[in-house]
Design a protein around this motif. Structure first.
Motif, PDB file in Angstrom:
ATOM      1  N   GLY A 128      13.361 -12.022  21.949  1.00  0.00           N
ATOM      2  CA  GLY A 128      14.813 -12.768  21.919  1.00  0.00           C
ATOM      3  C   GLY A 128      15.802 -12.111  21.213  1.00  0.00           C
ATOM      4  O   GLY A 128      15.647 -11.040  20.907  1.00  0.00           O
ATOM      5  N   GLN A 129      17.004 -12.645  21.283  1.00  0.00           N
ATOM      6  CA  GLN A 129      18.184 -12.261  20.317  1.00  0.00           C
ATOM      7  C   GLN A 129      18.091 -11.887  19.018  1.00  0.00           C
ATOM      8  O   GLN A 129      18.266 -10.896  18.504  1.00  0.00           O
ATOM      9  CB  GLN A 129      19.284 -13.025  20.490  1.00  0.00           C
ATOM     10  N   SER A 130      16.998 -12.654  18.305  1.00  0.00           N
ATOM     11  CA  SER A 130      16.604 -12.422  16.942  1.00  0.00           C
ATOM     12  C   SER A 130      15.194 -12.416  16.639  1.00  0.00           C
ATOM     13  O   SER A 130      14.764 -13.136  15.922  1.00  0.00           O
ATOM     14  CB  SER A 130      17.370 -13.479  16.023  1.00  0.00           C
ATOM     15  N   GLU A 131      14.468 -11.941  17.493  1.00  0.00           N
ATOM     16  CA  GLU A 131      13.061 -11.889  17.479  1.00  0.00           C
ATOM     17  C   GLU A 131      12.332 -10.598  18.274  1.00  0.00           C
ATOM     18  O   GLU A 131      12.727 -10.256  19.386  1.00  0.00           O
ATOM     19  CB  GLU A 131      12.243 -13.166  18.165  1.00  0.00           C
ATOM     20  N   LEU A 132      11.526  -9.894  17.670  1.00  0.00           N
ATOM     21  CA  LEU A 132      10.845  -8.779  18.263  1.00  0.00           C
ATOM     22  C   LEU A 132       9.298  -8.764  17.822  1.00  0.00           C
ATOM     23  O   LEU A 132       8.997  -9.451  17.007  1.00  0.00           O
ATOM     24  CB  LEU A 132      11.574  -7.335  17.621  1.00  0.00           C
ATOM     25  N   GLU A 133       8.644  -8.186  18.941  1.00  0.00           N
ATOM     26  CA  GLU A 133       7.044  -7.789  18.387  1.00  0.00           C
ATOM     27  C   GLU A 133       7.039  -6.280  18.463  1.00  0.00           C
ATOM     28  O   GLU A 133       7.550  -5.649  19.389  1.00  0.00           O
ATOM     29  CB  GLU A 133       6.329  -8.535  19.818  1.00  0.00           C
ATOM     30  N   PHE A 134       6.278  -5.997  17.297  1.00  0.00           N
ATOM     31  CA  PHE A 134       5.950  -4.557  17.005  1.00  0.00           C
ATOM     32  C   PHE A 134       4.464  -4.459  17.221  1.00  0.00           C
ATOM     33  O   PHE A 134       3.758  -5.161  16.582  1.00  0.00           O
ATOM     34  CB  PHE A 134       6.470  -4.111  15.709  1.00  0.00           C
ATOM     35  N   TRP A 135       4.140  -3.407  17.775  1.00  0.00           N
ATOM     36  CA  TRP A 135       2.508  -3.044  17.848  1.00  0.00           C
ATOM     37  C   TRP A 135       2.646  -1.468  17.338  1.00  0.00           C
ATOM     38  O   TRP A 135       3.279  -0.555  17.930  1.00  0.00           O
ATOM     39  CB  TRP A 135       2.218  -2.999  19.027  1.00  0.00           C
ATOM     40  N   LEU A 136       1.661  -1.125  16.285  1.00  0.00           N
ATOM     41  CA  LEU A 136       1.521   0.092  15.649  1.00  0.00           C
ATOM     42  C   LEU A 136       0.157   0.578  15.933  1.00  0.00           C
ATOM     43  O   LEU A 136      -0.791  -0.009  15.720  1.00  0.00           O
ATOM     44  CB  LEU A 136       1.812   0.090  14.363  1.00  0.00           C
ATOM     45  N   THR A 137      -0.107   1.805  16.432  1.00  0.00           N
ATOM     46  CA  THR A 137      -1.342   2.172  16.733  1.00  0.00           C
ATOM     47  C   THR A 137      -2.047   2.507  15.267  1.00  0.00           C
ATOM     48  O   THR A 137      -3.245   2.369  15.110  1.00  0.00           O
ATOM     49  CB  THR A 137      -1.437   3.584  17.349  1.00  0.00           C
ATOM     50  N   ASP A 138      -1.411   2.879  14.160  1.00  0.00           N
ATOM     51  CA  ASP A 138      -1.999   2.972  12.745  1.00  0.00           C
ATOM     52  C   ASP A 138      -0.877   2.707  11.807  1.00  0.00           C
ATOM     53  O   ASP A 138      -0.064   3.312  11.600  1.00  0.00           O
ATOM     54  CB  ASP A 138      -2.452   4.405  12.679  1.00  0.00           C
ATOM     55  N   ILE A 139      -1.357   1.714  11.068  1.00  0.00           N
ATOM     56  CA  ILE A 139      -0.271   0.944  10.190  1.00  0.00           C
ATOM     57  C   ILE A 139      -0.287   2.016   8.774  1.00  0.00           C
ATOM     58  O   ILE A 139       0.633   1.884   7.929  1.00  0.00           O
ATOM     59  CB  ILE A 139      -0.652  -0.197   9.995  1.00  0.00           C
ATOM     60  N   GLY A 140      -1.309   2.827   8.663  1.00  0.00           N
ATOM     61  CA  GLY A 140      -1.417   3.855   7.423  1.00  0.00           C
ATOM     62  C   GLY A 140      -1.382   2.922   6.112  1.00  0.00           C
ATOM     63  O   GLY A 140      -1.087   3.549   5.209  1.00  0.00           O
ATOM     64  N   VAL A 166       5.356 -11.671  10.364  1.00  0.00           N
ATOM     65  CA  VAL A 166       3.897 -12.028  10.398  1.00  0.00           C
ATOM     66  C   VAL A 166       2.961 -11.083  11.307  1.00  0.00           C
ATOM     67  O   VAL A 166       3.262 -10.714  12.262  1.00  0.00           O
ATOM     68  CB  VAL A 166       3.872 -13.573  11.213  1.00  0.00           C
ATOM     69  N   PRO A 167       2.205 -10.424  10.494  1.00  0.00           N
ATOM     70  CA  PRO A 167       1.232  -9.627  10.873  1.00  0.00           C
ATOM     71  C   PRO A 167       0.047 -10.114  11.706  1.00  0.00           C
ATOM     72  O   PRO A 167      -0.457 -11.254  11.236  1.00  0.00           O
ATOM     73  CB  PRO A 167       0.679  -8.702   9.792  1.00  0.00           C
ATOM     74  N   GLU A 168      -0.476  -9.750  12.862  1.00  0.00           N
ATOM     75  CA  GLU A 168      -1.418 -10.429  13.481  1.00  0.00           C
ATOM     76  C   GLU A 168      -2.288  -9.323  14.319  1.00  0.00           C
ATOM     77  O   GLU A 168      -1.835  -8.298  14.357  1.00  0.00           O
ATOM     78  CB  GLU A 168      -0.933 -11.041  14.789  1.00  0.00           C
ATOM     79  N   GLY A 169      -3.689  -9.608  14.331  1.00  0.00           N
ATOM     80  CA  GLY A 169      -4.590  -8.631  15.096  1.00  0.00           C
ATOM     81  C   GLY A 169      -4.882  -7.338  14.417  1.00  0.00           C
ATOM     82  O   GLY A 169      -5.088  -6.510  15.133  1.00  0.00           O
ATOM     83  N   PHE A 170      -4.787  -7.254  13.147  1.00  0.00           N
ATOM     84  CA  PHE A 170      -5.313  -6.068  12.385  1.00  0.00           C
ATOM     85  C   PHE A 170      -6.852  -5.910  12.346  1.00  0.00           C
ATOM     86  O   PHE A 170      -7.495  -6.670  12.059  1.00  0.00           O
ATOM     87  CB  PHE A 170      -4.816  -6.449  10.832  1.00  0.00           C
ATOM     88  N   ASP A 171      -7.056  -4.762  13.213  1.00  0.00           N
ATOM     89  CA  ASP A 171      -8.332  -4.239  13.116  1.00  0.00           C
ATOM     90  C   ASP A 171      -8.791  -3.211  12.134  1.00  0.00           C
ATOM     91  O   ASP A 171      -9.746  -2.513  12.391  1.00  0.00           O
ATOM     92  CB  ASP A 171      -8.544  -3.888  14.598  1.00  0.00           C
ATOM     93  N   GLY A 172      -8.211  -2.884  11.115  1.00  0.00           N
ATOM     94  CA  GLY A 172      -8.268  -1.928  10.399  1.00  0.00           C
ATOM     95  C   GLY A 172      -7.659  -0.599  10.306  1.00  0.00           C
ATOM     96  O   GLY A 172      -7.532   0.305   9.695  1.00  0.00           O
ATOM     97  N   GLN A 173      -6.937  -0.472  11.622  1.00  0.00           N
ATOM     98  CA  GLN A 173      -5.761   0.651  12.045  1.00  0.00           C
ATOM     99  C   GLN A 173      -4.519  -0.109  12.623  1.00  0.00           C
ATOM    100  O   GLN A 173      -3.559   0.371  12.190  1.00  0.00           O
ATOM    101  CB  GLN A 173      -6.810   1.331  13.075  1.00  0.00           C
ATOM    102  N   SER A 174      -4.898  -0.538  13.777  1.00  0.00           N
ATOM    103  CA  SER A 174      -3.635  -1.018  14.461  1.00  0.00           C
ATOM    104  C   SER A 174      -3.172  -2.380  14.217  1.00  0.00           C
ATOM    105  O   SER A 174      -4.365  -3.367  13.789  1.00  0.00           O
ATOM    106  CB  SER A 174      -3.529  -0.630  15.744  1.00  0.00           C
TER     107      SER A 174
END
Length: 209
Positions: A128-140, A166-174
């Motif tokens: 949306g105009q003021s909402e994004l979704e980020f996905w990172l392969t490795d959050i470090g 809000v972080p979601e779906g953290f699997d220890g890496q992504s």
């Protein structure tokens, strides 16, 4: 070291030499040296990802002692962005971010991650105009709130108001991050988004400077 996951010296400089310089105690400095980061010497060009994670653990335990880990890492993420934007390269990016505004500035976040490590692939979906979704392969980091704090602070510096990450779906890496903000100071962020996740709720309170 080909194939290793690496963190570049500029990333370490931003957090430990710029943002946290006046908050690192002698005991913390000693522990960092034992872990491979000697702040009295010139930084090496790269550090392994595991070294970087250990540096963050030490900083969280010493500088934010007594705080929940989620909140400590959130604050470290915020401080990292402050330090990053205080570097020569970062200052140029900050000026551009303020002109672009939070949405366009955040969609350029790939550059920040690519200049920080060699192992973080970023995918961004505009919701949306003021909402994004980020996905990172490795959050470090051990805690996904480190990146949450970094994204929130970046959005704030680019002009976002009442930012929620809000972080979601953290699997220890992504991990996946939902970022929402308002560009009007009197507009409200969704209560549902603001309330989701105890980690994000705890981390939203900053420690005293």
């Amino acid at each position: 070291m080909t194939g290793d996951k690496l963190v570049y010296a500029g990333t370490v400089e931003a957090l430990f030499l710029k943002a946290l310089e006046n908050r690192i105690t002698p005991a913390c400095r000693l522990r960092l040296r034992e872990a491979g980061l000697d702040l009295e010497q010139k930084l090496t060009p790269t550090y392994t990802l595991e070294q970087w994670k250990q540096f963050l653990r030490i900083a969280a335990g010493h500088i934010y002692a007594g705080m929940p880990a989620e909140a400590a890492y959130y604050s470290l993420g915020e401080r990292f962005i402050d330090g990053y934007f205080s570097t020569l390269f970062g200052r140029a990016l900050l000026g551009m971010a303020r002109l672009l505004g939070p949405r366009r500035a955040l969609t350029q976040a790939r550059l920040c991650f690519r200049t920080s490590t060699n192992c973080s692939e970023v995918r961004i979906v505009e919701r949306g105009q003021s909402e994004l979704e980020f996905w990172l392969t490795d959050i470090g980091a051990d805690q996904p709130t480190f990146v949450a704090g970094a994204l929130a602070r970046a959005a704030e510096l680019a002009g976002g108001q009442r930012v929620a990450v809000v972080p979601e779906g953290f699997d220890g890496q992504s991990a996946t991050y939902h970022v929402r903000w308002s560009e009007q100071s009197d507009a409200a962020v969704s209560p549902e988004l603001a309330a989701r996740g105890s980690a994000a709720a705890q981390a939203s309170t900053r420690p005293p400077a």
